[in-house]
Design an enzyme around this catalytic site. Structure first.
Site: not given
Length: 239
Positions: A7-10, A12-14, A148
């Site tokens: 998830t969140g592959a787009s 900076g970390i993903g 957060y």
């Protein structure tokens, strides 16, 4: 064939996690919310490594996001990497109720429901791994990032509890807890702010997304076969 959902592959970390896992021969479901073009570019880049990439869209900050995403998954998932996230900045009194609910859904409820849906296949196979990307603030807490900190702390406890529940089934659950990392999340800070931040870190610099991805690959590999329920802090000694 082995498949991972990031998830969140787009992000900076993903995206770096996706690249490292592709190097290890993982076929990938690349989840994104709005960054379709970036994800399609990542897909083309990674498929040159001889693996399959399937972009899947979903807004995990909404109640319908998980079911929409799961409807696009057609292979058993052996590795779930929970890397979606945004970090609202401001005083607790400045946050509106809709933003609070969206953050809880994105960081807590949706990861819980994704894991709940994907775990049965892992249990049947007697193997699998779940890795959450949490945050140093989930361990320490941060002023002006109370929301957060709260949701990331929830992720850390989720990891520890779920690891105990799934260990008898051969499934490992861990987290990587980054400190300050050079991604879009730091874009709100000035150059001077970033220099001061780096000076506060014993290692003397901001982390690189690749370093978080390396930690994820370690936890996804057999090299960490006896590690579960662990929060791996990757923060240059910052605490």
């Amino acid at each position: 064939m082995k498949y991972a959902l990031i998830t969140g592959a787009s992000g900076g970390i993903g995206s770096k996690i996706a690249a490292k896992l592709a190097d290890e021969g993982w076929n990938l479901y690349l989840h994104y919310h709005r960054s379709k073009e970036k994800t399609e570019h990542l897909k083309k880049e990674l498929e040159n490594k001889g693996i399959s990439c399937l972009p899947v869209q979903g807004d995990l900050s909404t109640k319908d996001g998980v079911n929409g995403l799961l409807g696009k998954i057609t292979h058993p998932i052996q590795l779930l990497v929970l890397s979606s996230g945004t970090a609202p900045y401001g005083l607790i009194t400045d946050l509106d109720d809709e933003e609070i609910q969206a953050q809880v859904q994105l960081h807590v409820t949706s990861p819980f429901l994704l894991a709940k849906s994907l775990i049965p296949n892992m249990v049947s196979a007697k193997k699998g791994s779940i890795i959450a990307i949490t945050s140093i603030w989930g361990e320490k807490g941060a002023s002006c990032e109370v929301l957060y900190s709260m949701v990331k702390g929830g992720q850390n406890t989720f990891v520890k509890a779920l690891a105990k529940e799934l260990a008898p089934s051969g499934i490992r659950v861990n987290a990587v807890s980054p400190g300050a990392v050079d991604t879009g999340m730091l874009s709100r800070f000035t150059e001077e702010d970033l220099r001061e931040m780096a000076d506060d870190i014993p290692a003397g610099r901001i982390g690189r997304p690749e370093e978080i991805a390396d930690a994820v690959c370690f936890l996804a590999s057999e090299k960490s076969s006896y590690i579960t329920g662990h929060i791996l802090s990757v923060n240059g000694g910052w605490n």
